[in-house]
Design an enzyme around this catalytic site. Structure first.
Site, PDB file in Angstrom:
ATOM      1  N   ASP A 140      41.091  49.626  20.633  1.00  0.00           N
ATOM      2  CA  ASP A 140      41.225  49.017  21.948  1.00  0.00           C
ATOM      3  C   ASP A 140      41.305  50.021  23.087  1.00  0.00           C
ATOM      4  OD1 ASP A 140      42.084  46.100  23.171  1.00  0.00           O
ATOM      5  OD2 ASP A 140      43.046  47.732  24.247  1.00  0.00           O
ATOM      6  N   VAL A 168      40.835  44.642  25.156  1.00  0.00           N
ATOM      7  CA  VAL A 168      39.460  44.600  24.650  1.00  0.00           C
ATOM      8  C   VAL A 168      39.383  43.768  23.371  1.00  0.00           C
ATOM      9  CG1 VAL A 168      37.440  45.965  24.011  1.00  0.00           C
ATOM     10  CG2 VAL A 168      39.074  46.866  25.673  1.00  0.00           C
ATOM     11  N   ASP A 169      40.381  43.896  22.506  1.00  0.00           N
ATOM     12  CA  ASP A 169      40.416  43.058  21.312  1.00  0.00           C
ATOM     13  C   ASP A 169      40.398  41.577  21.699  1.00  0.00           C
ATOM     14  OD1 ASP A 169      40.623  44.594  18.778  1.00  0.00           O
ATOM     15  OD2 ASP A 169      42.335  45.510  19.756  1.00  0.00           O
ATOM     16  N   ALA A 170      41.190  41.220  22.705  1.00  0.00           N
ATOM     17  CA  ALA A 170      41.272  39.824  23.115  1.00  0.00           C
ATOM     18  C   ALA A 170      39.938  39.335  23.658  1.00  0.00           C
ATOM     19  CB  ALA A 170      42.368  39.642  24.160  1.00  0.00           C
TER      20      ALA A 170
END
Length: 404
Positions: A140, A168-170
């Protein structure tokens, strides 16, 4: 009937982005079967903040509700064969292996499409399946740094500061969820399955649609400030400012209104739209100076009464007790067999005709191995043979065998 009831998803992903995307499908009623290695998915053993829990840590709980767990050794021929039988019953296969790993394991798109032609195959990666960065670690903060956006909120002379959550993961998870739903809708119309490719880099770039277009279309460079300012493309004042006893968020305040509330004639020299960009530091400096004179509560009342967009700056301890959060039901509670009463964030949207809910707590590793493998025709004796041979694992507290 839930929106995705009757849709089976095989989730072989790890960490955050993939499991979060699969959980969103599970929340809409899909039968999400989490296929884990015999020792359990990596996130079972590593938790943010060291929140390990009794047997299931907080990170795993947060990303795997409403799923069932099957524990298979995909490096074992019989374990992989069991997975391929599951593929015949699946609608979606979701993986976030490093590029090339799916092919080595024999679970790449071409192999699975030959078994299930209308399969929706979702492949998630850090930077894309090919290209100069494809082998790099897709973590991330590395993607936040690469995205360009961290330079939009820093002060001159200060290092860029990443978001304090896995941003960024989300966004990658939401992109995978969106792509999966689109592919399922396409399949409903045409009968065709397809591959859906999602990478974290494209996801965080697309999330900056407005900012990057201001740069690429408008030609406006990112310019940092000496004073507090949270976004290089928004006029001052904008950001988080200290008060006498805490902090206050201000957005799009008009300088003439601030001059009146503060009793500061100096702000009258600036017109918001004309000077909010060109005199950003001067305006922010005056706002900072004035806010330091009184408490956060005072300014929330005084500025709010004049229509200024202001708000409190919560930490997690105050967020969970916020009255609007309570009114919205932003958090959900449920009972977990090993962790007791669990409270986690709930659902990002609501459907008028249905209520999303936690109908299945995050599973124990292999809790549903017998249950799921029976559904594809394996007998208890077959499954026990897989366990003895090291191809599968069942948590003894899961679905009991028939002889029990």
């Amino acid at each position: 009937m839930k929106v995705l009831e009757g849709i089976r998803v095989l989730d072989v992903s790890i960490a955050m982005a993939g499991p979060f995307a699969a959980q969103k499908l599970a929340d809409l009623g899909a039968d999400v079967v989490k296929v884990e290695p015999l020792g359990g998915e990596w996130q079972r053993h590593v938790s943010a903040g060291g929140a390990r829990g009794n047997e299931v840590n907080a990170s795993f709980l947060s990303l795997n509700r409403n799923k069932r767990s099957v524990s298979l050794n995909l490096k074992h021929d019989e374990g992989r064969a069991a997975l391929l039988e599951l593929v015949r019953t699946a609608d979606v296969f979701l993986q976030n292996y490093r590029p090339g790993v799916a092919a080595r394991l024999g679970v790449d798109y071409d192999t699975l499409r030959a078994i299930k032609p209308d399969l929706v195959y979702v492949s998630m990666s850090g930077y894309g399946e090919t290209g100069p960065y494809s082998a790099k670690p897709g973590q991330d903060v590395l993607l936040q740094a690469l995205s360009g956006g961290l330079h939009s909120a820093r002060r001159d002379g200060e290092a860029p500061r990443p978001a304090p959550f896995f941003l960024v993961d989300a966004f990658a998870a939401y992109s995978a969820f969106e792509g999966t739903m689109a592919a399922l809708f396409h399949r409903q119309r045409t009968g065709e399955g397809q591959r859906v490719d999602v990478n974290m880099l494209d996801a965080i770039i697309a999330a900056q649609m407005q900012e990057l277009s201001v740069f690429t279309v408008g030609g406006v460079p990112q310019e940092s400030s000496d004073e507090i300012h949270a976004h290089s493309y928004i006029r001052a004042p904008y950001g988080i400012y200290p008060t006498r006893d805490g902090y206050l968020a201000i957005s799009f305040a008009e300088t003439d209104v601030l001059a009146r509330v503060f009793g500061d004639d100096r702000l009258e020299a600036y017109e918001s739209e004309r000077d909010g960009f060109t005199h950003r530091d001067a305006i922010s400096r005056l706002v900072t100076e004035n806010l330091a004179r009184e408490t956060t509560e005072h300014w929330l009342d005084a500025l709010g009464a004049e229509g200024v967009w202001v708000g409190p700056v919560h930490d997690y301890a105050s967020l969970v007790h916020d009255p609007q959060v309570a009114h919205n039901g932003s958090f959900v509670e449920y009972e977990h067999p090993t962790e007791g009463r669990v409270t986690t964030p709930g659902f990002a949207f609501r459907l008028g005709s249905q209520t999303q809910e936690v109908y299945r707590p995050a599973p124990l590793n292999g809790q549903h191995t017998h249950e799921v493998l029976r559904e594809i025709g394996l007998s208890d004796e077959d499954i026990e043979a897989l366990e003895r041979g090291g191809a599968a694992h069942r948590d003894p507290r899961g679905t009991p065998v028939a002889s029990a």
